[in-house]
Design a protein around this motif. Structure first.
Motif, PDB file in Angstrom:
ATOM      1  N   PHE A   1       3.000  -2.676   7.326  1.00 10.93           N
ATOM      2  CA  PHE A   1       2.359  -3.776   6.884  1.00 10.93           C
ATOM      3  C   PHE A   1       0.890  -3.975   7.552  1.00 10.93           C
ATOM      4  O   PHE A   1      -0.006  -4.569   7.016  1.00 10.93           O
ATOM      5  N   ARG A   2       0.625  -3.226   8.335  1.00 13.48           N
ATOM      6  CA  ARG A   2      -0.728  -3.206   9.033  1.00 13.48           C
ATOM      7  C   ARG A   2      -1.745  -2.583   7.965  1.00 13.48           C
ATOM      8  O   ARG A   2      -2.868  -3.204   7.952  1.00 13.48           O
ATOM      9  N   ASP A   3      -1.189  -1.693   7.321  1.00 11.44           N
ATOM     10  CA  ASP A   3      -2.104  -1.049   6.375  1.00 11.44           C
ATOM     11  C   ASP A   3      -2.174  -2.223   5.079  1.00 11.44           C
ATOM     12  O   ASP A   3      -3.252  -2.069   4.229  1.00 11.44           O
ATOM     13  N   LEU A   4      -1.244  -2.822   4.851  1.00 12.31           N
ATOM     14  CA  LEU A   4      -1.068  -3.733   3.572  1.00 12.31           C
ATOM     15  C   LEU A   4      -2.068  -5.009   3.854  1.00 12.31           C
ATOM     16  O   LEU A   4      -2.511  -5.681   3.064  1.00 12.31           O
ATOM     17  N   ASN A   5      -2.320  -5.326   5.273  1.00  6.15           N
ATOM     18  CA  ASN A   5      -3.267  -6.312   5.397  1.00  6.15           C
ATOM     19  C   ASN A   5      -4.707  -6.179   4.569  1.00  6.15           C
ATOM     20  O   ASN A   5      -5.241  -6.900   4.415  1.00  6.15           O
ATOM     21  N   THR A   6      -5.045  -4.971   4.376  1.00  7.14           N
ATOM     22  CA  THR A   6      -6.264  -4.591   3.750  1.00  7.14           C
ATOM     23  C   THR A   6      -6.265  -4.933   2.337  1.00  7.14           C
ATOM     24  O   THR A   6      -7.315  -4.718   1.701  1.00  7.14           O
ATOM     25  N   ARG A   7      -5.064  -4.842   1.841  1.00  3.37           N
ATOM     26  CA  ARG A   7      -4.889  -5.006   0.128  1.00  3.37           C
ATOM     27  C   ARG A   7      -5.206  -6.385  -0.103  1.00  3.37           C
ATOM     28  O   ARG A   7      -4.303  -7.272  -0.222  1.00  3.37           O
ATOM     29  N   ASN A   8      -6.463  -6.900  -0.144  1.00  2.00           N
ATOM     30  CA  ASN A   8      -6.878  -8.041  -0.442  1.00  2.00           C
ATOM     31  C   ASN A   8      -6.956  -8.704  -1.981  1.00  2.00           C
ATOM     32  O   ASN A   8      -6.982  -9.697  -2.274  1.00  2.00           O
ATOM     33  N   ILE A   9      -6.591  -7.804  -2.748  1.00  2.00           N
ATOM     34  CA  ILE A   9      -6.811  -7.819  -4.138  1.00  2.00           C
ATOM     35  C   ILE A   9      -5.281  -7.831  -4.931  1.00  2.00           C
ATOM     36  O   ILE A   9      -4.516  -7.406  -4.258  1.00  2.00           O
ATOM     37  N   ARG A  10      -5.186  -8.311  -5.973  1.00  2.00           N
ATOM     38  CA  ARG A  10      -3.917  -8.270  -6.797  1.00  2.00           C
ATOM     39  C   ARG A  10      -3.663  -6.875  -7.159  1.00  2.00           C
ATOM     40  O   ARG A  10      -4.650  -6.026  -7.481  1.00  2.00           O
ATOM     41  N   LEU A  11      -2.729  -6.274  -6.968  1.00  2.00           N
ATOM     42  CA  LEU A  11      -2.067  -4.874  -7.447  1.00  2.00           C
ATOM     43  C   LEU A  11      -0.743  -4.973  -7.832  1.00  2.00           C
ATOM     44  O   LEU A  11       0.146  -5.996  -7.895  1.00  2.00           O
ATOM     45  N   THR A  12      -0.224  -3.811  -8.514  1.00  2.00           N
ATOM     46  CA  THR A  12       0.995  -3.644  -8.731  1.00  2.00           C
ATOM     47  C   THR A  12       1.685  -2.643  -7.884  1.00  2.00           C
ATOM     48  O   THR A  12       1.252  -1.957  -6.891  1.00  2.00           O
ATOM     49  N   LEU A  13       3.124  -2.671  -7.877  1.00  2.00           N
ATOM     50  CA  LEU A  13       3.675  -1.926  -7.195  1.00  2.00           C
ATOM     51  C   LEU A  13       3.625  -0.388  -7.377  1.00  2.00           C
ATOM     52  O   LEU A  13       3.514   0.379  -6.517  1.00  2.00           O
ATOM     53  N   ARG A  14       3.201  -0.591  -8.852  1.00  2.00           N
ATOM     54  CA  ARG A  14       2.988   1.064  -9.069  1.00  2.00           C
ATOM     55  C   ARG A  14       1.678   1.613  -8.531  1.00  2.00           C
ATOM     56  O   ARG A  14       1.794   2.666  -7.858  1.00  2.00           O
ATOM     57  N   GLN A  15       0.586   0.754  -8.340  1.00  2.00           N
ATOM     58  CA  GLN A  15      -0.464   1.098  -7.996  1.00  2.00           C
ATOM     59  C   GLN A  15      -0.456   1.314  -6.379  1.00  2.00           C
ATOM     60  O   GLN A  15      -0.879   2.291  -5.605  1.00  2.00           O
ATOM     61  N   LEU A  16       0.568   0.527  -5.677  1.00  2.00           N
ATOM     62  CA  LEU A  16       0.701   0.287  -4.356  1.00  2.00           C
ATOM     63  C   LEU A  16       1.462   1.845  -3.829  1.00  2.00           C
ATOM     64  O   LEU A  16       0.951   2.392  -2.972  1.00  2.00           O
ATOM     65  N   ILE A  17       2.163   2.399  -4.587  1.00  2.00           N
ATOM     66  CA  ILE A  17       2.909   3.711  -4.423  1.00  2.00           C
ATOM     67  C   ILE A  17       2.053   4.665  -4.562  1.00  2.00           C
ATOM     68  O   ILE A  17       1.980   5.591  -3.768  1.00  2.00           O
ATOM     69  N   LEU A  18       1.384   4.616  -5.685  1.00  2.00           N
ATOM     70  CA  LEU A  18       0.392   5.847  -6.085  1.00  2.00           C
ATOM     71  C   LEU A  18      -0.815   5.931  -5.018  1.00  2.00           C
ATOM     72  O   LEU A  18      -1.135   7.220  -4.885  1.00  2.00           O
ATOM     73  N   ASP A  19      -1.281   4.867  -4.549  1.00  2.00           N
ATOM     74  CA  ASP A  19      -2.366   5.052  -3.541  1.00  2.00           C
ATOM     75  C   ASP A  19      -1.683   5.889  -2.349  1.00  2.00           C
ATOM     76  O   ASP A  19      -2.433   6.441  -1.448  1.00  2.00           O
ATOM     77  N   GLU A  20      -0.447   5.851  -1.996  1.00  2.00           N
ATOM     78  CA  GLU A  20       0.100   6.578  -0.723  1.00  2.00           C
ATOM     79  C   GLU A  20       0.795   8.170  -1.290  1.00  2.00           C
ATOM     80  O   GLU A  20       0.368   8.745  -0.616  1.00  2.00           O
ATOM     81  N   TYR A  21       1.209   7.947  -2.365  1.00  7.18           N
ATOM     82  CA  TYR A  21       1.696   9.357  -2.936  1.00  7.18           C
ATOM     83  C   TYR A  21       1.303   9.500  -4.502  1.00  7.18           C
ATOM     84  O   TYR A  21       1.949   9.365  -5.471  1.00  7.18           O
TER      85      TYR A  21
END
Length: 766
Positions: free
Chosen positions: A317-337
């Protein structure tokens, strides 16, 4: 010893389903034991094998105190040999109860159906004396014939398809690499951070299948510390049932009991998907939530747990605080993996094979609202596809509520302060980390120090000091204790008389060690510490534990080696504008530094007002802070710090002492309510931390009655052994106390031992 038995043939399942069910007598006796015996008769040999396997981990804990009796019955029925019974008896007599219960179950599982049935039959007479066993038997009894069907449904873990095997292996290797090292922050300038193999340093935590819903009217750690003592006593009485991390998703601990769980994991819905499980594990600051998550990820990546999850994703959740824009779950996962780019669409087809882990809900700066009324608008609940653009809080909500990828499983960790966010969420399993119980504390110290003689000496000192020992339920406290006490037992000519005995003295030496390694090149360590302390105090006031560059600028602080001795730098995301945030290694360190700032301030004029305001707060956020303020008025706690920071302002010390005297006298007269009793206890803790005998004698010079109890338990204050240490000192310093009311104070044997030396001074004890 592993089971050598081959599972009974599943072909018996079809015929066995009717065994006992059609033959169940119409007029059942009402006796509890008779009912269980009849329920047991519903199971054929194959089903009883499955039932035993299903409950095995819980049985291992449940029968610890009854192994010898069970073994005797099995010996009488010639299921065990004399040698096997003798071995079990030797284990129990040597105190190795967990090993004996594990050995017994291994033997039973390897012997065959007769041994299993005799074991279960022996449980009938033992259930009144074994609370955990009684709980299991009650569950089975309540489910009756319906459980027969469920325990025989064998979970088939489908293998990863051939086109996904390579990418899964890459994913596991990535997670293994990320999780195999345990990073330990040190206070040594040359080795600020040490890395160890997780498997070498990880100490098992006690996790229970319960979350206590008490209002946090005290400081979070103090409240949970009291609860921890209660649960520790329950464990000693054989009532506390632990959950192993590999059983969080494979147990009957979910709210619906074993039937609910089995339907979720074994039965397939019409669409061919499992329904998935959402689990929440809570725990106070520093209790080991993130390390537990790291262990789960590492064990999955190395193939030790959760084979039914083909892919595990961990998000902080600490990292998710920086995601201030709308995004997709797909994008969220691909940013990590990013290497999953070409297989995600395939993974979405089987959500039941996915586990999402969200760590640190309490650090999330946005709101997640689970109330139904908030979700009425269609626009607020459209995150039903991994490709839909949503706010990150909406993605988390939709995964937990099974609106997005229904069938996947979700694990959330959080401090208790944020649990209200999940009150209306669809959570299947609630669990809480208690931290270290019993020998787990000793194990931590022996893993921390390479020199086992030092480990033994440090733990021996901790064990002799009830105040320090009770702190050890929290792994972060153990870490601070080890860092602070270690030097006293490694120096050849150190003065053992100076070893810290109060919490304030302990933290003074912790900061002293940092200053001794980091202040050499600083022009004014005092000024920097004052600024850090002011920032820390603002954080305590606002319940903020994470700081960013803007906070440093506000308090005129510059990142430096000296600053890094107090604040840990945490990289949130490499692509973020504010990629680094700062936090103290532990909340209590932040509170100590906040208290220290009061003694470093050149203008102590407003101190009394600040202390009064903090004391009036009823949510407990300032309690540890106030204890440290009181403790720092003691010369013994101040002396090590003054070597680097210069003398404390004399006016400040005098103001704190006067305030303490005033508060004790005021609180003595206000004990009609639980709040009043708690504030009196807190002021006695302040006196204890101050180690000022003259002050204590003056403050208590006319006290005749101390009241913490009440005929109504709701109006009484529960006292821990630490509270009893503090109370005993207060009684010892006062010759006027004639009446002591401790009714319904939940004082256990350890607490009584702490009080005994001074109780003779009281004329009337309730």
């Amino acid at each position: 010893m592993a089971s050598t038995e081959t599972e009974p043939s599943a072909s018996a399942e079809g015929n066995g389903m009717t065994r006992g069910v059609d033959q169940t007598p119409c007029n059942r006796p009402t006796g509890t034991n008779t009912l269980f015996t009849e329920t047991l008769a519903l199971y054929d040999d194959y089903q009883l094998h499955r039932l035993t396997k299903f409950y095995r981990d819980r049985l291992e804990q449940a029968i610890e105190e009854g192994v010898e009796d069970i073994s005797s019955r099995l010996r009488q029925k010639e299921c065990f040999s004399p040698q096997e019974h003798k071995k079990l008896t030797e284990l129990t007599h040597s105190g190795q109860r967990r090993q004996s219960s594990k050995f017994l179950l291994n033997l039973v599982m390897g012997k065959g159906s007769d041994a299993r049935r005799v074991m279960w039959e022996s449980f009938v007479k033992m259930r009144p004396t074994l609370p955990k066993l009684n709980k299991i038997m009650t569950e089975i009894q309540q489910q009756g014939a319906s459980l027969v069907d469920e325990v025989t449904i064998v979970r088939s873990v489908s293998g990863v398809s051939s086109d996904l095997k390579a990418i899964q292996q890459l994913h596991k290797e990535t997670l293994k690499k990320q999780s195999e090292k345990l990073v330990v922050n040190t206070i040594l300038i040359k080795e600020k951070v040490k890395q160890f193999q997780l498997v070498d340093r990880y100490t098992e935590l006690t996790i229970i299948s319960d979350v206590r819903e008490r209002d946090l009217v005290e400081h979070e750690l103090l409240a949970r510390g009291r609860d921890h003592e209660e649960w520790r006593q329950k464990q000693l009485r054989g009532e506390l049932e632990k959950i192993r991390i590999d059983k969080l998703f494979h147990s009957s601990f979910s709210g619906g009991g074993p039937i609910s769980w089995l339907k979720k994991f074994y039965k397939r819905s019409g669409s061919g998907n499992f329904t998935g499980t959402s689990a929440v594990v809570s725990g106070v600051a520093g209790i080991g939530k993130t390390t537990m998550v790291q262990k789960i990820v590492h064990d999955w990546a190395t193939g030790k747990i959760y084979p039914h999850f083909h892919f595990v994703f961990i998000l902080k959740f600490r990292d998710l605080n920086t995601r201030n824009i709308r995004l997709t779950l797909r994008q969220l996962i691909l940013d990590e993996y990013p290497y999953l780019k070409y297989v995600l669409d395939e993974l979405w087809k089987h959500p039941e094979r996915l586990l999402f882990i969200f760590d640190g809900l309490d650090e999330f700066r946005r709101s997640i609202e689970f109330a139904d009324s908030w979700r009425e608008a269609e626009s607020q609940s459209r995150c039903t596809d991994p490709g839909f653009w949503c706010d990150v809080s909406e993605i988390v909500y939709s995964l937990i509520q099974k609106k997005l990828l229904p069938g996947c499983s979700v694990l959330v960790t959080s401090r208790p302060t944020a649990l209200q966010l999940l009150a209306k969420a669809q959570v299947s399993v609630w669990a809480e980390i208690l931290g270290f119980v019993g020998e787990e504390r000793r194990e931590y110290f022996h893993k921390f120090f390479e020199d086992q003689e030092v480990a033994a000496a440090v733990y021996s000192h901790v064990e002799e000091n009830e105040l320090l020992l009770t702190m050890c339920y929290n792994p972060s406290y153990c870490w601070i204790l080890a860092l602070s006490l270690g030097p006293f037992f490694t120096r050849k000519h150190s003065n053992k008389q100076r070893v810290p005995k109060t919490v304030t003295q302990l933290f003074s030496y912790y900061i002293y060690n940092i200053l001794s390694h980091h202040s050499v090149k600083m022009e004014s360590p005092r000024d920097v510490m004052l600024k850090i302390g002011e920032m820390a105090f603002t954080g305590v006031s606002q319940r903020n534990i994470v700081f960013n560059d803007e906070d440093l600028i506000k308090y005129n602080l510059q990142p430096s080696q000296f600053l890094s001795g107090f604040l840990m730098e945490l990289v949130e995301r490499e692509s973020s504008e504010h990629s680094v945030v700062y936090t103290f290694p532990h909340l209590t360190i932040q509170e100590f530094v906040a208290a220290l700032a009061q003694f470093l301030s050149p203008n102590p004029g407003n101190l009394r007002k600040l202390l009064n305001e903090a004391h009036r707060e009823e949510d407990g956020r300032f309690e540890i802070f106030l204890r440290f303020v009181a403790g720092l008025s003691s010369p013994r706690a101040a002396q090590p710090l003054e070597k680097f920071l210069g003398p404390f302002v004399h006016q400040t010390t005098c103001a704190v002492i006067d305030w303490l005297k005033e508060k004790v006298k005021a609180q003595i007269r206000d004990t009609d309510t639980v709040t009043g009793k708690r504030k009196l206890l807190n002021t006695l803790h302040y006196l204890f931390e101050s180690q000022n005998q003259a002050l204590a004698e003056q403050a208590l010079d006319s006290v005749q009655t101390l009241t913490f109890g009440d005929s109504s338990p709701e109006k009484a204050l529960r006292l821990t052994p630490i509270d009893c240490v503090v109370l005993s000192q207060a009684i010892g310093l006062c010759d006027t106390i004639k009446r002591l009311n401790l009714r319904s104070c939940y004082i256990q044997e350890e607490g009584i031992q702490r009080l005994v030396p001074t109780l003779h001074k009281c004329q009337k004890l309730q």
